[in-house]
Design an enzyme around this catalytic site. Sequence first.
Site, mmCIF file in Angstrom:
data_model
loop_
_atom_site.group_PDB
_atom_site.id
_atom_site.type_symbol
_atom_site.label_atom_id
_atom_site.label_comp_id
_atom_site.label_asym_id
_atom_site.label_seq_id
_atom_site.Cartn_x
_atom_site.Cartn_y
_atom_site.Cartn_z
ATOM 1 N N ASP A 164 38.341 35.765 42.581
ATOM 2 C CA ASP A 164 37.961 34.348 42.599
ATOM 3 C C ASP A 164 37.812 33.832 44.039
ATOM 4 O OD1 ASP A 164 40.925 34.858 42.443
ATOM 5 O OD2 ASP A 164 40.947 32.778 43.134
ATOM 6 N N TYR B 134 39.569 38.001 53.623
ATOM 7 C CA TYR B 134 39.640 38.833 52.407
ATOM 8 C C TYR B 134 38.506 38.455 51.456
ATOM 9 C CZ TYR B 134 41.292 40.038 47.674
ATOM 10 O OH TYR B 134 41.377 40.463 46.365
ATOM 11 N N TRP C 72 44.860 36.182 40.355
ATOM 12 C CA TRP C 72 46.315 36.097 40.185
ATOM 13 C C TRP C 72 46.855 37.280 39.364
ATOM 14 C CZ3 TRP C 72 47.876 30.276 39.117
ATOM 15 C CH2 TRP C 72 47.237 29.450 40.035
HETATM 16 N N1 LIG Z 1 46.339 41.092 43.257
HETATM 17 C C1 LIG Z 1 45.662 40.000 42.967
HETATM 18 O O1 LIG Z 1 46.237 38.907 42.779
HETATM 19 C C2 LIG Z 1 44.158 40.041 42.824
HETATM 20 C C3 LIG Z 1 43.466 38.850 42.589
HETATM 21 C C4 LIG Z 1 42.081 38.893 42.440
HETATM 22 C C5 LIG Z 1 41.416 40.097 42.519
HETATM 23 N N2 LIG Z 1 42.115 41.237 42.772
HETATM 24 C C6 LIG Z 1 41.367 42.499 42.889
HETATM 25 O O2 LIG Z 1 41.813 43.377 41.865
HETATM 26 C C7 LIG Z 1 41.752 44.729 42.330
HETATM 27 C C8 LIG Z 1 43.076 45.403 42.111
HETATM 28 O O3 LIG Z 1 44.087 44.664 42.783
HETATM 29 P P1 LIG Z 1 45.618 45.111 42.754
HETATM 30 O O4 LIG Z 1 46.433 43.890 42.625
HETATM 31 O O5 LIG Z 1 45.782 46.231 41.805
HETATM 32 O O6 LIG Z 1 45.768 45.651 44.252
HETATM 33 P P2 LIG Z 1 46.969 46.444 44.899
HETATM 34 O O7 LIG Z 1 48.112 46.531 43.967
HETATM 35 O O8 LIG Z 1 47.175 45.861 46.255
HETATM 36 O O9 LIG Z 1 46.364 47.903 45.040
HETATM 37 C C9 LIG Z 1 45.341 48.182 45.932
HETATM 38 C C10 LIG Z 1 45.306 49.676 46.129
HETATM 39 O O10 LIG Z 1 44.297 49.966 47.089
HETATM 40 C C11 LIG Z 1 44.776 51.027 47.908
HETATM 41 N N3 LIG Z 1 44.173 51.055 49.222
HETATM 42 C C12 LIG Z 1 44.212 50.102 50.173
HETATM 43 N N4 LIG Z 1 43.616 50.539 51.295
HETATM 44 C C13 LIG Z 1 43.209 51.811 51.034
HETATM 45 C C14 LIG Z 1 42.551 52.796 51.801
HETATM 46 N N5 LIG Z 1 42.179 52.607 53.076
HETATM 47 N N6 LIG Z 1 42.265 53.987 51.215
HETATM 48 C C15 LIG Z 1 42.653 54.231 49.936
HETATM 49 N N7 LIG Z 1 43.287 53.342 49.154
HETATM 50 C C16 LIG Z 1 43.567 52.138 49.712
HETATM 51 C C17 LIG Z 1 46.267 50.766 48.048
HETATM 52 O O11 LIG Z 1 46.878 51.964 48.411
HETATM 53 P P3 LIG Z 1 48.453 52.068 48.772
HETATM 54 O O12 LIG Z 1 49.149 51.981 47.431
HETATM 55 O O13 LIG Z 1 48.590 53.378 49.433
HETATM 56 O O14 LIG Z 1 48.736 50.888 49.661
HETATM 57 C C18 LIG Z 1 46.637 50.256 46.663
HETATM 58 O O15 LIG Z 1 47.098 51.288 45.840
HETATM 59 C C19 LIG Z 1 41.290 44.650 43.768
HETATM 60 O O16 LIG Z 1 39.899 44.831 43.818
HETATM 61 C C20 LIG Z 1 41.608 43.235 44.186
HETATM 62 O O17 LIG Z 1 40.749 42.772 45.218
HETATM 63 C C21 LIG Z 1 43.467 41.246 42.912
#
Ligand SMILES: NC(=O)c1ccc[n+]([C@@H]2O[C@H](COP(=O)([O-])OP(=O)(O)OC[C@H]3O[C@@H](n4cnc5c(N)ncnc54)[C@H](OP(=O)(O)O)[C@@H]3O)[C@@H](O)[C@H]2O)c1
Length: 330
Positions: A115, A141, A181
Amino acid sequence: MSYSSFELLDHSRPILVFGRDGQVGRALQICLKDLQIPAVFLGRSDCDLASESSMIEVLNRYQPQVIMNAAAYTAVDKAESEHELAFAINSKAPELMARYIANVAHGILIHYSTDYVFADTKKDAYLESDPVGPVDHLNVYGQSKLSGEKAIEEVFNLSEDFGHTSYQDKFSRYFILRTSWVYGDGGNFIRTMLRLAGERDQLKVVADQVGAPTSAQWLAEVGVQMAGSRVGSGIYHAVPDGETSWHGLAVFAIETAVGCGEGIEIKSENIRAIPATDYPLPAKRPYNSRLNHEKLKRALSEMAYTNHYPHWQEQVEAYVRNYVEQSLKS
Ligand SMILES: NC(=O)c1ccc[n+]([C@@H]2O[C@H](COP(=O)([O-])OP(=O)(O)OC[C@H]3O[C@@H](n4cnc5c(N)ncnc54)[C@H](OP(=O)(O)O)[C@@H]3O)[C@@H](O)[C@H]2O)c1
């Protein structure tokens, strides 16, 4: 669940999942295993998304027909000072995935976005077709995730007349699932609130930013469902029904945890509502994170996924119950 177009997949080519150890990545591991869909899960040590050569090597090695990208640079505040790295992971890496999949017959790219591509240009829920940005009002971001979305769309736009592709064509498809979120197996707002509620007599939580808390498990299921669907490429807003503020979410999660027997003493009236201006952070967040998700609802109902579209409260309740059960056991 039905996976109508998985029969089009070449089973010698795996589903490749990036972001194995993140919240959505972990949920994808469970979801695909439950469905007995073979997949390869890659973490940071298997492939550094900031390295183009590492990405190309992995894509050539596995030659996937389906890529699910749950990896991202998600450190929203740190991104303000790591612009290049955020763009490499959130924009360049998805572009490389798109370039690869666009040339694979029946290829599919599932990519998660946010979002934060919107910057308070509307008071009500954003449609997929609403203008994004303006870019200079987004945090770094948000800019990097938006750049990733645009890169994917550009690749597929250039590759074929993607707007009319359907599962009957041999063309590849992409799905950008914008969400908000997220909470799952990993550090997140709900876990932080439950921990702080056990440690403090009073909490102050932002009450003027509104959105929909979204379960990582549900996001994984939606991603898998879209990958096996016959629906057309594009952006889909993937959030449950309903909306709340961070304060509303904190109160709901804490009250649910108390109801489940978690030993939290804090009284609801001591969870104080504050404006975002009283909790300044390096990266600016939108006040309005509402995402209109009628397009996804229609798509899922056409797939006979389930007639039930979830409300954020039922998802949070199930998550908190499970979290409390696990913590009471340990
Ligand atoms: N979290 C939120 O509130 C939120 C909100 C809106 C959208 N999103 C989107 O939803 C998706 C999933 O989010 P999430 O919450 O599951 O994220 P997350 O828990 O932060 O997981 C992101 C993953 O990406 C990996 N990563 C980061 N840099 C990397 C690199 N250079 N090479 C390889 N892997 C890498 C991290 O690895 P490590 O485990 O080794 O750090 C982590 O496992 C993302 O596209 C995010 O933008 C998330």
